[in-house]
Design a protein around this motif. Structure first.
Motif, PDB file in Angstrom:
ATOM      1  N   ALA A 284      -9.636  -2.474  -3.981  1.00  0.00           N
ATOM      2  CA  ALA A 284      -8.597  -3.473  -4.022  1.00  0.00           C
ATOM      3  C   ALA A 284      -8.622  -3.908  -2.644  1.00  0.00           C
ATOM      4  O   ALA A 284      -7.632  -4.859  -2.072  1.00  0.00           O
ATOM      5  N   LYS A 285      -8.946  -2.681  -1.420  1.00  0.00           N
ATOM      6  CA  LYS A 285      -8.737  -3.233   0.062  1.00  0.00           C
ATOM      7  C   LYS A 285      -7.260  -3.385   0.011  1.00  0.00           C
ATOM      8  O   LYS A 285      -7.154  -3.922   1.180  1.00  0.00           O
ATOM      9  N   LEU A 286      -6.776  -2.313  -0.394  1.00  0.00           N
ATOM     10  CA  LEU A 286      -5.375  -1.825   0.426  1.00  0.00           C
ATOM     11  C   LEU A 286      -5.008  -0.761   0.958  1.00  0.00           C
ATOM     12  O   LEU A 286      -3.973  -0.812   1.965  1.00  0.00           O
ATOM     13  N   GLY A 287      -6.590   0.236   1.286  1.00  0.00           N
ATOM     14  CA  GLY A 287      -6.219   0.958   2.616  1.00  0.00           C
ATOM     15  C   GLY A 287      -6.018   2.382   1.649  1.00  0.00           C
ATOM     16  O   GLY A 287      -6.332   2.802   0.830  1.00  0.00           O
ATOM     17  N   LYS A 288      -5.710   3.072   2.690  1.00  0.00           N
ATOM     18  CA  LYS A 288      -5.114   4.540   2.439  1.00  0.00           C
ATOM     19  C   LYS A 288      -3.885   4.885   1.715  1.00  0.00           C
ATOM     20  O   LYS A 288      -2.674   4.732   2.158  1.00  0.00           O
ATOM     21  N   PRO A 289      -4.355   5.126   0.621  1.00  0.00           N
ATOM     22  CA  PRO A 289      -2.741   4.854  -0.121  1.00  0.00           C
ATOM     23  C   PRO A 289      -1.875   6.213   0.263  1.00  0.00           C
ATOM     24  O   PRO A 289      -1.903   7.052   0.723  1.00  0.00           O
ATOM     25  N   ASN A 290      -0.334   6.017   0.092  1.00  0.00           N
ATOM     26  CA  ASN A 290       1.051   6.749   0.565  1.00  0.00           C
ATOM     27  C   ASN A 290       1.451   7.622  -0.615  1.00  0.00           C
ATOM     28  O   ASN A 290       1.034   7.323  -1.968  1.00  0.00           O
ATOM     29  N   VAL A 291       2.725   8.716  -0.397  1.00  0.00           N
ATOM     30  CA  VAL A 291       3.125   9.154  -1.591  1.00  0.00           C
ATOM     31  C   VAL A 291       4.304   7.422  -2.191  1.00  0.00           C
ATOM     32  O   VAL A 291       3.781   7.870  -3.184  1.00  0.00           O
ATOM     33  N   TYR A 292       4.093   6.814  -1.241  1.00  0.00           N
ATOM     34  CA  TYR A 292       5.043   5.377  -2.011  1.00  0.00           C
ATOM     35  C   TYR A 292       3.957   5.225  -3.583  1.00  0.00           C
ATOM     36  O   TYR A 292       4.263   4.695  -4.207  1.00  0.00           O
ATOM     37  N   MET A 293       2.539   4.567  -2.686  1.00  0.00           N
ATOM     38  CA  MET A 293       1.835   4.463  -3.788  1.00  0.00           C
ATOM     39  C   MET A 293       1.410   5.113  -5.226  1.00  0.00           C
ATOM     40  O   MET A 293       1.573   4.794  -6.113  1.00  0.00           O
ATOM     41  N   LEU A 294       1.393   6.370  -4.741  1.00  0.00           N
ATOM     42  CA  LEU A 294       1.467   7.335  -5.722  1.00  0.00           C
ATOM     43  C   LEU A 294       2.523   7.237  -6.361  1.00  0.00           C
ATOM     44  O   LEU A 294       1.801   7.448  -7.905  1.00  0.00           O
ATOM     45  N   GLU A 295       3.473   7.380  -6.461  1.00  0.00           N
ATOM     46  CA  GLU A 295       5.018   7.163  -6.835  1.00  0.00           C
ATOM     47  C   GLU A 295       4.368   6.050  -8.233  1.00  0.00           C
ATOM     48  O   GLU A 295       5.324   6.028  -9.251  1.00  0.00           O
ATOM     49  N   GLY A 296       4.597   4.871  -7.023  1.00  0.00           N
ATOM     50  CA  GLY A 296       4.435   3.845  -8.082  1.00  0.00           C
ATOM     51  C   GLY A 296       3.145   3.618  -9.346  1.00  0.00           C
ATOM     52  O   GLY A 296       3.760   3.328 -10.452  1.00  0.00           O
ATOM     53  N   TYR A 297       2.100   3.961  -8.517  1.00  0.00           N
ATOM     54  CA  TYR A 297       0.995   4.636  -9.625  1.00  0.00           C
ATOM     55  C   TYR A 297       1.400   4.872 -10.775  1.00  0.00           C
ATOM     56  O   TYR A 297       1.074   5.055 -12.365  1.00  0.00           O
ATOM     57  N   LEU A 298       1.748   6.319 -10.400  1.00  0.00           N
ATOM     58  CA  LEU A 298       2.580   7.570 -11.705  1.00  0.00           C
ATOM     59  C   LEU A 298       3.248   6.792 -12.572  1.00  0.00           C
ATOM     60  O   LEU A 298       3.560   6.238 -13.913  1.00  0.00           O
ATOM     61  N   ALA A 299       4.252   6.137 -12.029  1.00  0.00           N
ATOM     62  CA  ALA A 299       5.537   5.539 -12.382  1.00  0.00           C
ATOM     63  C   ALA A 299       5.264   4.586 -13.801  1.00  0.00           C
ATOM     64  O   ALA A 299       5.081   4.001 -15.104  1.00  0.00           O
ATOM     65  N   ALA A 300       3.910   3.563 -13.286  1.00  0.00           N
ATOM     66  CA  ALA A 300       3.067   2.444 -14.370  1.00  0.00           C
ATOM     67  C   ALA A 300       2.374   3.546 -15.633  1.00  0.00           C
ATOM     68  O   ALA A 300       2.510   2.582 -16.632  1.00  0.00           O
TER      69      ALA A 300
END
Length: 362
Positions: A284-300
Motif C-alpha cells: 500500500a506504500k504506507l512506509g515502515k509500520p510503527n506500533v500504532y499501525m500494528l495495534e490497528g491491524y491487530l484490532a481489525a
C-alpha cells in the motif's frame, strides 16, 4: 492526507447497500490536529486488514466498511461524530483514539447494545463495570505501571519521579501510575507537570529513575532536558509515547530510555502478524509500520474473527457481543487475545530500549 486515507461517509444509497451487503463500523479519531500522529497509523493499520478481508470476499460475502470521521482530537467533536455514526445504524463503534474522547462518547452508548471495540485508550476505568460496552484489546495503564516498577526494582531504583503532560490522556496515565507504583514499593519523590522549571524541581528531589508521561514530542523534550542537566538514571515512558515515534524524535539522545510496548515489536519479522503487516504496508506504500499501525491491524483482525464466529444470518449487535464473550485464547499470528474473563483481550506488556544508535531494541 484525509483524502489519501479514503475517509468515508455514508450516503443514503450506501446506507441501504450496507444494510444488505456490508458490515458497517463507525470510527471517530484525530485524522488532523492533536493526536493525529498516533491515530492515523492506527486507522491505516485497521483499514489495511479490512481491505485484505474484502479482497478475499469479505465475511459471508459482505464487505466490511470502516466509516471514519475526523474529530481533530476534540472530545466534544468525538461525541457529535458518535451521534452521527449511531444515527446511521453502524453495527458497532471501532478504534476510537484517546481516553478523554472515549469518555465523551460513552454516554451515547452506555445504556444500549452498541459495542465500542478496541479503543486506543488505556485509562483503567474502561476495563471496569462502569464501561460495560467498551471492549479493549490493549491492557490498561496500571499494567504498564507494574512493568516499569518491577524493572526499576531490578536496577535497585526505588526513588521515582514523574514528569507528565497536562492533556487528558497523560492525566489518565498519571492517575494509574500514582495508584499503582507506590503499592509495589516505589517511593514517589516528585511529580511535576511539564512546564518551565519542572525538570529542575524534579532533579532537586534526587530521583533514581524518572517516568515521563506524554506523547512522543512531550516526552522527547523532557528526556533531552533531563540528560542535558546531568541525569544519568533510567528514564521510562508509557506506551502513549510510542516507542518508534519517541526513538525518531530523540535519535541518539534517546540512549537508555525504556518504553512500554503493548503489541509485538513492529519490525519483528519472527512474529507472523508483523510479517503480514509489513507486506501489506509495503504493497500500500504506507512506509515502515510503527506500533500504532500494528495495534490497528491487530484490532481489525480480532474484530474480523468475532464477525466470523457470529451465528448464521444477518449480523447483529447481540451476535457480535456473544462472539466476543466466547473468544478464548485466540492466536492472532503470534499475538494472543482472550475475553472469557474480562473485556480487556490482551495482557501483553513489554519493555523496549532505545539504544545508542537511536534504534528500538527488545
Amino acid at each position: 492526507m484525509v483524502a489519501l486515507l479514503a475517509v468515508l461517509s455514508l450516503t443514503a444509497g450506501a446506507a441501504e447497500d450496507g444494510a444488505g451487503k456490508a458490515i458497517v463500523l463507525g470510527q471517530s479519531v484525530a485524522l488532523t490536529g492533536p493526536g493525529s500522529a498516533l491515530a492515523v497509523p492506527f486507522q491505516q493499520g485497521a483499514r489495511l486488514w479490512f481491505e485484505r478481508v474484502n479482497a478475499a470476499g469479505g465475511i459471508g460475502g459482505r464487505r466490511i466498511e470502516l466509516v471514519t470521521l475526523d474529530d481533530k482530537g476534540a472530545p466534544a467533536t468525538t461525541a457529535a461524530n458518535t451521534k452521527k455514526l449511531l444515527d446511521q445504524g453502524v453495527l458497532s463503534l471501532f478504534g476510537y483514539f484517546g481516553s478523554p474522547q472515549v469518555t465523551a462518547a460513552y454516554p451515547l452508548v452506555k445504556d444500549g447494545d452498541v459495542v465500542l471495540f478496541a479503543p486506543m485508550a488505556a485509562a483503567d476505568e474502561f476495563r471496569g463495570a462502569a464501561y460495560g460496552n467498551v471492549w479493549s484489546v490493549r491492557p490498561g495503564y496500571a499494567e504498564e505501571a507494574v512493568a516499569i516498577t518491577r524493572h526499576a526494582e531490578t536496577l535497585g531504583a526505588r526513588k521515582l519521579a514523574i514528569l507528565y503532560g497536562t492533556d487528558g490522556e497523560s492525566l489518565a496515565a498519571l492517575d494509574a501510575a500514582e495508584r499503582t507504583m507506590p503499592h509495589l514499593g516505589a517511593n514517589l519523590v516528585a511529580k511535576q507537570g511539564l512546564a518551565a522549571g519542572a525538570v529542575d524541581k524534579t532533579l532537586a528531589s534526587k530521583p533514581e529513575s524518572v517516568l515521563v508521561v506524554g506523547d512522543a514530542t512531550q516526552a522527547a523534550g523532557a528526556v533531552r532536558e533531563l540528560r542535558a542537566k546531568g541525569f544519568r538514571g533510567t528514564v521510562y515512558a508509557f506506551s502513549s509515547s510510542g516507542e518508534s515515534l519517541l526513538a525518531q524524535e530523540l535519535g541518539t539522545a534517546g540512549t537508555g530510555v525504556v518504553v512500554v510496548r503493548v503489541v509485538p515489536k513492529s519490525d519483528s519479522t519472527k512474529v507472523p502478524v508483523v510479517r503480514e503487516l509489513l507486506a501489506d504496508a509495503q504493497a500500500a506504500k504506507l512506509g515502515k509500520p510503527n506500533v500504532y499501525m500494528l495495534e490497528g491491524y491487530l484490532a481489525a483482525r480480532v474484530y474480523t474473527e468475532a464477525l466470523r464466529r457470529m451465528a448464521k444470518g444477518d449480523p447483529s449487535r447481540a451476535k457480535l457481543r456473544k462472539a466476543l464473550e466466547g473468544m478464548d485464547d485466540l492466536d492472532v499470528g503470534g499475538f494472543r487475545v482472550s475475553y472469557t474473563d474480562n473485556r480487556a483481550g490482551s495482557r501483553l506488556v513489554e519493555l523496549s530500549l532505545i539504544d545508542s544508535q537511536g534504534r528500538v531494541r527488545e
